[in-house]
Design an enzyme around this catalytic site. Structure first.
Site, PDB file in Angstrom:
ATOM      1  N   GLU A  10       0.789  -1.243   0.000  1.00  9.68           N
ATOM      2  CA  GLU A  10       0.000   0.000   0.000  1.00  9.68           C
ATOM      3  C   GLU A  10       0.821   1.293   0.000  1.00  9.68           C
ATOM      4  OE1 GLU A  10      -2.692  -0.453   3.303  1.00  9.68           O
ATOM      5  OE2 GLU A  10      -3.714  -2.134   2.396  1.00  9.68           O
ATOM      6  N   GLU A  57      -6.049 -10.894  -1.270  1.00  7.18           N
ATOM      7  CA  GLU A  57      -6.848 -10.728  -0.037  1.00  7.18           C
ATOM      8  C   GLU A  57      -8.333 -10.696  -0.390  1.00  7.18           C
ATOM      9  OE1 GLU A  57      -5.470  -7.430   2.350  1.00  7.18           O
ATOM     10  OE2 GLU A  57      -3.376  -7.803   1.840  1.00  7.18           O
TER      11      GLU A  57
HETATM   12  C1  XIL Z   1      -6.262  -6.640   8.471  1.00  8.14           C
HETATM   13  C2  XIL Z   1      -6.476  -7.846   9.382  1.00  8.14           C
HETATM   14  O1  XIL Z   1      -7.338  -8.758   8.741  1.00  8.14           O
HETATM   15  C3  XIL Z   1      -7.044  -7.414  10.702  1.00  8.14           C
HETATM   16  O2  XIL Z   1      -7.085  -8.502  11.616  1.00  8.14           O
HETATM   17  C4  XIL Z   1      -6.204  -6.266  11.305  1.00  8.14           C
HETATM   18  O3  XIL Z   1      -6.832  -5.784  12.463  1.00  8.14           O
HETATM   19  C5  XIL Z   1      -6.046  -5.136  10.307  1.00  8.14           C
HETATM   20  O4  XIL Z   1      -5.504  -5.641   9.106  1.00  8.14           O
HETATM   21  N1  XIL Z   1      -5.100  -4.856   3.831  1.00  8.14           N
HETATM   22  C6  XIL Z   1      -4.062  -5.628   4.265  1.00  8.14           C
HETATM   23  C7  XIL Z   1      -4.249  -6.545   5.411  1.00  8.14           C
HETATM   24  O5  XIL Z   1      -3.000  -5.645   3.615  1.00  8.14           O
HETATM   25  O6  XIL Z   1      -3.067  -6.725   6.144  1.00  8.14           O
HETATM   26  C8  XIL Z   1      -5.359  -6.074   6.316  1.00  8.14           C
HETATM   27  O7  XIL Z   1      -5.574  -7.064   7.321  1.00  8.14           O
HETATM   28  C9  XIL Z   1      -6.620  -5.827   5.516  1.00  8.14           C
HETATM   29  C10 XIL Z   1      -6.398  -4.752   4.482  1.00  8.14           C
END
Ligand code: XIL
Length: 370
Positions: free
Chosen positions: A159, A264
């Protein structure tokens, strides 16, 4: 009594029949396997939390191993957790994750070396370029070095971009300048020569952000630094999955010689007034914000199934370019969307329900290979 025996007998016969007829179905395990279904196409991954890779629930372990051949730690490798104080690392959970992967033949994608979110608390007090540089170098060297040859890949940087494709203002950009992304890949390559290296972001399938992402990748390549793939996170919304932009992105990223991954994936069904996955963004709860506490209406369930089917159709069409599809969680109960951007909601973004039962979306996805 006779009736009971007959019912049990019919059920056993049913299992045997299912085992014979459906690929990937073994006796006693009547749900088809995603990883087997797509074994000639791309890897199938999931985010894992600590309880899951520590195998606290044997049934869950069995389920994970049956469905997935790749995994990403949901939190344990983020810098706040793996590097909690300036000179201390906490490798215990991530070492267990690596063990889990080895034991069950699941490839691990490290997530993530450099990200502005979930940073160690000490980073908040840092006010000098020298200190940021020291953290940056030591962190990458130590963490990537420890898992060299032990994990399959790293999301080296997560990001780094704004929605308009410019560089996001972070502590790294502020103190190290624009080249920090290239630098991170260079250091990761030195510390972990046997690991694939990826750039990961959300909304980088959208035109402006995609253009920024392509430019960033070209810059890394022009510096003679290795980058193997790009991750499109894929936090989308039901009925609004940007199929056209996703396809265009697969083609454009692949044209740079990169593997394309969906890292994701989840499809939100709950109301939200913005797109993407900016973790710091929050919404205020109101009477309409948690509508499906007692179950998902059929119309939404069907739309979710149609979206997932169309998505996997697209992935299959470009299976020569798409190397992995990872869901952000095993089932709906685990999903971060139950708590983001509003705490305590009931969301339904994945292929398995709260009891690991396949949803209509699962069957539509699997049916694409029949
Ligand atoms: C999220 C997790 O799922 C949560 O448990 C945590 O509290 C916050 O992060 N983008 C990403 C992930 O790259 O690492 C994030 O994961 C979701 C958005």
């Amino acid at each position: 009594m006779i009736q009971i025996e007959q019912t049990v007998g019919t059920r056993i016969a049913g299992f045997i029949l299912a085992g014979l007829l459906l690929p990937g179905v073994t006796f006693g395990q009547s749900i088809p396997s995603l990883k087997d279904t797509f074994k000639n196409d791309f890897g199938i991954g999931t985010a894992l939390n600590n309880a899951q890779f520590e195998e606290r629930d044997p049934k869950m372990t069995q389920f994970i191993v049956h469905q997935f051949n790749m995994a990403t730690p949901e939190n344990s490798m983020k810098s706040a957790l793996i590097h909690p104080t300036w000179s201390n690392y906490n490798f215990e959970p991530s070492d267990k994750l690596v063990q889990f992967g080895k034991k069950h033949n699941i490839k691990i994608n490290g997530h993530t070396l450099i990200w502005h979110s979930q940073l160690p608390p000490f980073m908040r007090g840092i006010r000098s370029a020298d200190s940021v540089r020291t953290f940056f170098n030591d962190h990458i060297k130590t963490v990537a070095g420890r898992y060299d040859g032990k994990i399959f890949s790293w999301d080296v940087v997560n990001e780094a971009l704004n929605e308009d494709g410019t560089m996001r203002k972070t502590v790294f950009l502020d103190y190290l300048g624009e080249d920090y992304v290239t630098e991170a890949f260079r250091l990761a390559q030195q510390a972990s020569p046997n690991t694939e290296l990826y750039y990961n972001d959300y909304n980088n399938e959208q035109p402006a952000k995609r253009a920024g992402c392509l430019a960033l990748i070209k810059k890394i390549q022009a510096a003679g630094v290795r980058i193997d793939g790009v991750g499109i996170q894929g936090h989308w919304h039901v009925g609004r999955v940007p199929f056209k932009e996703i396809e265009e992105s697969i083609l454009q990223y692949a044209a740079l010689g990169l593997q394309v991954m969906f890292t994701e994936v989840d499809i939100e069904v709950l109301p939200r007034n913005f797109q993407g996955a900016e973790v710091s963004q929050r919404m205020t709860a109101n009477e309409q914000s948690n509508p499906y506490v007692n179950g998902l209406p059929d119309s939404v369930q069907q739309q979710l199934a149609a979206d997932y089917e169309a998505l996997f159709k697209l992935f299959l069409k470009h299976k020569d370019k798409v190397t992995r599809v990872t869901f952000w969680g095993v089932n709906d109960a685990q999903s971060w969307l139950n708590n983001w951007p509003i705490r305590g909601r009931t969301s339904y973004p994945l292929l398995f329900d709260r009891n690991n039962q396949p949803k209509p979306a699962f069957y539509r996805v699997v049916a694409l290979k029949k």
